[in-house]
Design a protein around this motif. Sequence first.
Motif, PDB file in Angstrom:
ATOM      1  N   ARG A  64      23.581 113.297 110.106  1.00 49.51           N
ATOM      2  CA  ARG A  64      22.138 113.161 110.325  1.00 49.51           C
ATOM      3  C   ARG A  64      21.646 114.244 111.277  1.00 49.51           C
ATOM      4  O   ARG A  64      22.276 114.490 112.305  1.00 49.51           O
ATOM      5  N   THR A 180      21.286 105.483  95.606  1.00 50.76           N
ATOM      6  CA  THR A 180      21.093 104.419  96.597  1.00 50.76           C
ATOM      7  C   THR A 180      20.003 103.454  96.135  1.00 50.76           C
ATOM      8  O   THR A 180      20.179 102.227  96.156  1.00 50.76           O
ATOM      9  N   GLY A 210      10.563 107.012 100.641  1.00 48.69           N
ATOM     10  CA  GLY A 210      11.211 108.328 100.667  1.00 48.69           C
ATOM     11  C   GLY A 210      12.195 108.401  99.515  1.00 48.69           C
ATOM     12  O   GLY A 210      11.946 107.866  98.426  1.00 48.69           O
ATOM     13  N   ASN A 211      13.330 109.041  99.755  1.00 47.35           N
ATOM     14  CA  ASN A 211      14.325 109.168  98.697  1.00 47.35           C
ATOM     15  C   ASN A 211      14.733 107.789  98.156  1.00 47.35           C
ATOM     16  O   ASN A 211      14.622 107.505  96.962  1.00 47.35           O
ATOM     17  N   VAL A 212      15.178 106.934  99.065  1.00 51.43           N
ATOM     18  CA  VAL A 212      15.727 105.644  98.649  1.00 51.43           C
ATOM     19  C   VAL A 212      14.636 104.750  98.054  1.00 51.43           C
ATOM     20  O   VAL A 212      14.781 104.195  96.956  1.00 51.43           O
ATOM     21  N   SER A 235       5.478 106.744 106.859  1.00 56.41           N
ATOM     22  CA  SER A 235       5.477 106.306 108.260  1.00 56.41           C
ATOM     23  C   SER A 235       4.078 105.999 108.790  1.00 56.41           C
ATOM     24  O   SER A 235       3.925 105.243 109.743  1.00 56.41           O
ATOM     25  N   ASN A 270       1.301  99.574 107.702  1.00 59.13           N
ATOM     26  CA  ASN A 270       2.678  99.149 107.468  1.00 59.13           C
ATOM     27  C   ASN A 270       2.881  97.679 107.840  1.00 59.13           C
ATOM     28  O   ASN A 270       3.611  96.955 107.164  1.00 59.13           O
ATOM     29  N   GLY A 285      12.731 102.193 105.085  1.00 60.32           N
ATOM     30  CA  GLY A 285      12.289 103.184 106.084  1.00 60.32           C
ATOM     31  C   GLY A 285      13.383 103.415 107.107  1.00 60.32           C
ATOM     32  O   GLY A 285      14.352 104.126 106.847  1.00 60.32           O
ATOM     33  N   ASN A 308      19.435 101.157 106.940  1.00 58.81           N
ATOM     34  CA  ASN A 308      20.509 100.517 107.705  1.00 58.81           C
ATOM     35  C   ASN A 308      19.879  99.662 108.800  1.00 58.81           C
ATOM     36  O   ASN A 308      19.055 100.161 109.572  1.00 58.81           O
TER      37      ASN A 308
END
Length: 399
Positions: A64, A180, A210-212, A235, A270, A285, A308
Amino acid sequence: MLDDTHRFLDLATERLGLDADVRKQVKQANAEHVFQIDLDNGKSFNAYRVQHNNSRGPYKGGIRYHQNVTLDEVRTLSTLMSLKTAAVGLPLGGGKGGIEVNPRELSTKELEELTRKYVRGLHQHIGPDQDVPAPDVNTNGTIIDWMVDEYEKLTGDTTRASFTGKTIANGGSLGRDAATGRGGVLSLTEWLTLEGNGEKPMRYAVQGFGNVGSFFATTIADMRPDWTLVAASDSQTAVYDAKGLDADKLQKFKEDGGRFKDFDGEKITNEELIALDVDVLVLAGLEDAVSDSNMKTVQAKYLVEMANSPVTFNAHEYLEDKNHVIIPDIIANAGGVIVSYLEWVQNRADEKWSKDKVNQRLAKYMKSATNDLYDYVAENHVGMKLAGFVLALKKLYDK
Ligand code: NAD
């Protein structure tokens, strides 16, 4: 995040009756590599690689790049990787890496120098049979390709199996970009089928598109067109449409660098997204998205931990007590490491598999892990996160 992970580990080790030595050991990494990277222009950055457990195979986990990376964070994420690879039955261990840097403040040249120096600092400790890093937040195929090249120069290894998440042209696997998100869909839909709710059309919201999150939604659009995406956020802002949003259109908008605040249509915050009256809340996120401050607002029956630790320990206790179903991160978001593993297998055998073959293998792992989870929860009447940790520890310690 570290405290919450340790609280679940304490409960799981206690449940399994593991002795005190093992309880201590599970919280400690086998090795921690901490070093400083100095760029030629004088800028310095802290760099980490934590190798948590390799009893099932080489350490595996992303690297990361983020200004908030700390050794504690990398430790927690490496522990979760050991649990994740075990929970889904991969012959791999767990590790994690990070550099405390805001990559947006670096030029491409500086980013490449930083990346190559990270590999120079670590090359003796990584490799196809030792530790196989991958991308994570703010790292991608291009960065991994630089790592592979540097590793090859230093060691002569030409298998490209020293890293996964490479670009397709450089030995990456088809299907890795969506893996994922796709894995999360497979786990959730398998759970619903096991419960007898597999045919029901669902209304859902994605926090963190995002990606996931975006691949979760585009996979649903493909596999379950009867489901409705009612909200998606980045975000700053969430876009909302009770009649349904177009996942592919939103994904394209984000890939082109758009921000949801500039997207045409109704906006909510959010926090309002978290509190929506939907069937499924997808948390893709960052960590701690559902915590003491907002857990009481959650209405969704099903939550999916795609990030996570997006649901804190307290929020888990509160929501599970109220019969919410929370698919735990170590299974829900394991699709990425599963296809990373398949990439490593392809590299070692010098093969290139079709996307269909990769997706079929991914589905097999996700379904099997979700069935194990379902059975354990049904038989033992415990929370799903705890069940996931117990199942992973059973495999790690052969119980
Ligand atoms: P990403 O950077 O592509 O997407 C993250 C999204 O979340 C962005 O749209 C961002 O704007 C949004 N976001 C950030 N903070 C937010 C907040 N407070 N509220 C709402 N949205 C917020 O990252 P990604 O690769 O999609 O990863 C997302 C999460 O999934 C991370 O926690 C990552 O560790 C985890 N994860 C990723 C993978 C993978 O294969 N990429 C695998 C396992 C776990």
